[in-house]
Design an enzyme around this catalytic site. Structure first.
Site, PDB file in Angstrom:
ATOM      1  NE  ARG A 125      -3.684   0.802   2.073  1.00 13.72           N
ATOM      2  CZ  ARG A 125      -4.850   1.001   1.494  1.00 13.72           C
ATOM      3  NH1 ARG A 125      -5.555  -0.004   1.075  1.00 13.72           N
ATOM      4  NH2 ARG A 125      -5.329   2.220   1.359  1.00 13.72           N
ATOM      5  CD1 TRP A 160      10.642  13.911 -29.084  1.00 13.99           C
ATOM      6  CD2 TRP A 160      11.904  15.401 -27.991  1.00 13.99           C
ATOM      7  NE1 TRP A 160      11.582  13.223 -28.362  1.00 13.99           N
ATOM      8  CE2 TRP A 160      12.376  14.099 -27.689  1.00 13.99           C
ATOM      9  CE3 TRP A 160      12.552  16.494 -27.419  1.00 13.99           C
ATOM     10  CZ2 TRP A 160      13.454  13.873 -26.840  1.00 13.99           C
ATOM     11  CZ3 TRP A 160      13.632  16.262 -26.572  1.00 13.99           C
ATOM     12  CH2 TRP A 160      14.071  14.975 -26.297  1.00 13.99           C
ATOM     13  CB  SER A 200      15.307  17.511 -37.618  1.00 11.24           C
ATOM     14  OG  SER A 200      14.896  16.193 -37.326  1.00 11.24           O
ATOM     15  CG  PHE A 201      18.343  13.550 -34.445  1.00 13.23           C
ATOM     16  CD1 PHE A 201      17.084  12.994 -34.536  1.00 13.23           C
ATOM     17  CD2 PHE A 201      18.843  13.875 -33.181  1.00 13.23           C
ATOM     18  CE1 PHE A 201      16.320  12.766 -33.395  1.00 13.23           C
ATOM     19  CE2 PHE A 201      18.086  13.646 -32.036  1.00 13.23           C
ATOM     20  CZ  PHE A 201      16.809  13.092 -32.143  1.00 13.23           C
ATOM     21  CG  HIS A 235      17.342   6.369 -23.809  1.00 14.14           C
ATOM     22  ND1 HIS A 235      17.696   6.339 -22.473  1.00 14.14           N
ATOM     23  CD2 HIS A 235      17.426   7.665 -24.187  1.00 14.14           C
ATOM     24  CE1 HIS A 235      17.972   7.566 -22.065  1.00 14.14           C
ATOM     25  NE2 HIS A 235      17.819   8.377 -23.072  1.00 14.14           N
ATOM     26  CG  ASP A 244      27.101  15.773 -29.086  1.00 11.74           C
ATOM     27  OD1 ASP A 244      26.297  14.827 -29.123  1.00 11.74           O
ATOM     28  OD2 ASP A 244      27.400  16.383 -28.046  1.00 11.74           O
ATOM     29  CB  VAL A 245      23.728  13.078 -33.646  1.00 10.39           C
ATOM     30  CG1 VAL A 245      22.354  13.060 -34.300  1.00 10.39           C
ATOM     31  CG2 VAL A 245      24.831  12.928 -34.675  1.00 10.39           C
ATOM     32  N   GLY A 269      22.287  18.592 -27.314  1.00 14.08           N
ATOM     33  CA  GLY A 269      21.764  19.429 -26.231  1.00 14.08           C
ATOM     34  C   GLY A 269      22.561  20.714 -26.099  1.00 14.08           C
ATOM     35  CG  ASP A 274      19.543  19.463 -29.703  1.00 11.89           C
ATOM     36  OD1 ASP A 274      18.308  19.691 -29.765  1.00 11.89           O
ATOM     37  OD2 ASP A 274      20.035  18.633 -28.937  1.00 11.89           O
TER      38      ASP A 274
END
Ligand SMILES: C[S@@+](CC[C@H](N)C(=O)[O-])C[C@H]1O[C@@H](n2cnc3c(N)ncnc32)[C@H](O)[C@@H]1O
Length: 350
Positions: free
Chosen positions: A27, A148, A242-243, A261, A190-191, A194, A215
């Site tokens: 619970r 997104w 955009s990738f 992921h 670096d795809v 960020g 990015d």
């Protein structure tokens, strides 16, 4: 323990005592009141507001424009949890409760605040049944569009997500940089990089390397600022885009850090295909992620499913995914306690 064993002190059957404890424990795990009370407390800023001497319920309710009766109920539960305590003024934040203050700088605000990307996304868990039934993400079912698209529409969500991403690596960057031989790559792309803190650290550690980060806007603009701050802007290009479109060509390595992921297989295929077609013939695709069964935790795995329709893939799943694009898995390194690095080469090369 046999069915008939009783407690020597109370005479109560022990088996039923253990069963009651199990019920109570489950619970406790399953109740939604506490997770939601914490989220509402953070969203209202109660830990900050009640710091120090604290304040009375009516005063705080007026300030926040919420129901005083309901606020009292919320504060009562927060007191049970030890987040606030009774004080002469009304309620005040405990030492433990200051963990939820904004200046605690521990990532909890982004995770719990219902108006920030992380906190908003967590609530998609309410739709877990949909995800488990269909194998798809639940974010759009709850919010009408995917994660997104939401970030693109609401600037404050994008800002909080970028902050969350930068914050999560704050202590791990040195390990990510030192744990792999980046210097082999004169030019790294670096795809979905960020705000660029990882690439900036790699370039800073290897003055002979150059980088190219891609990015979406406005995150790409944030990466340009990071490169200036870290004094690597002369070796780091930034592309807003955009990738899913063609990537900057001729890189020696295409880095996908916590990218695949976030996506289901169909989209993960598209991203890998873009990397394979843009890479130098002897180029590498370098994936950094939690890997299922190795460096991933089950809670995060479910979060990837619910929020993005993605998952923490296992080594064999990565191998299969990449093979479709002529990429062969060459090496797997346990980079941190949460992430592995997988290095792929174009299968025709050695
Ligand atoms: C989980 S974050 C990882 C960021 C960075 N690689 C890191 O490890 O800190 C995923 C990144 O993918 C970017 N992204 C999402 N969709 C994208 C797209 N279609 N094209 C390019 N970047 C995208 C996001 O803006 C975000 O920066």
């Amino acid at each position: 323990m046999t069915e008939g064993t009783n407690c020597r002190l109370t005479g109560v059957p022990l088996l039923s005592f253990v069963k009651d404890q199990n019920v109570a424990a489950i619970r406790n795990l399953a109740g939604l009141a506490t997770p939601m009370a914490l989220r509402v407390a953070v969203t209202l800023g109660l830990p900050d507001l009640l710091r120090g001497d604290g304040a009375g319920v009516d005063q705080v309710a007026a300030e926040l424009n919420v129901s005083p009766v309901a606020l009292e109920l919320l504060l009562g539960h927060l007191a049970t949890l030890g987040i606030v305590e009774h004080a002469p003024t009304g309620y005040r934040t405990t030492e433990y409760g200051t963990t939820l203050c904004t200046d605690a700088d521990n990532g909890l605000t982004n995770f719990l605040h219902l108006g920030m990307a992380g906190g908003r996304a967590e609530i998609a868990f309410v739709e877990l049944m949909h995800s488990v039934t269909t194998g798809r993400g639940a974010y759009s079912r709850r919010y009408g569009q995917d994660f997104w698209a939401d970030l693109a529409q609401f600037g404050h969500l994008r800002v909080s997500f970028d902050q969350q991403m930068t914050h999560r690596f704050r202590d791990q960057i040195p390990q990510l940089v030192a744990g792999y031989d980046w210097a082999r790559f004169p030019m790294i792309v670096d795809v979905g990089g960020g705000h660029g803190t990882l690439l900036a650290a790699i370039l800073a550690a290897h003055p002979q390397m150059r980088g190219h980060l891609l990015d979406l806007e406005p995150t790409a603009a944030g990466a340009s600022r990071t490169f200036r701050t870290h004094d690597v802007a002369d070796r780091a290009q930034v592309a807003a885009g955009s990738f899913f479109d063609p990537l900057p060509e001729g890189g020696d390595a295409y880095l996908l850090c916590d990218i695949l992921h976030d996506w289901d297989d169909e989209h993960a295929h598209q991203i890998l295909s873009r990397c394979a077609e843009a890479a130098h013939p002897t180029g590498r695709v370098v994936v950094i992620e939690p890997v299922g069964g190795r460096r991933a935790n089950t809670e995060f795995d479910l979060a990837m499913l619910v929020i993005f329709g993605g998952r923490e893939r296992r080594i064999e799943e990565f191998r299969t995914l990449a093979r479709a694009h002529g990429l062969a898995l060459d090496a797997v390194t346990d980079l941190t306690d949460q992430r592995c690095l997988l290095e792929f080469r174009l299968a025709a090369t050695r």
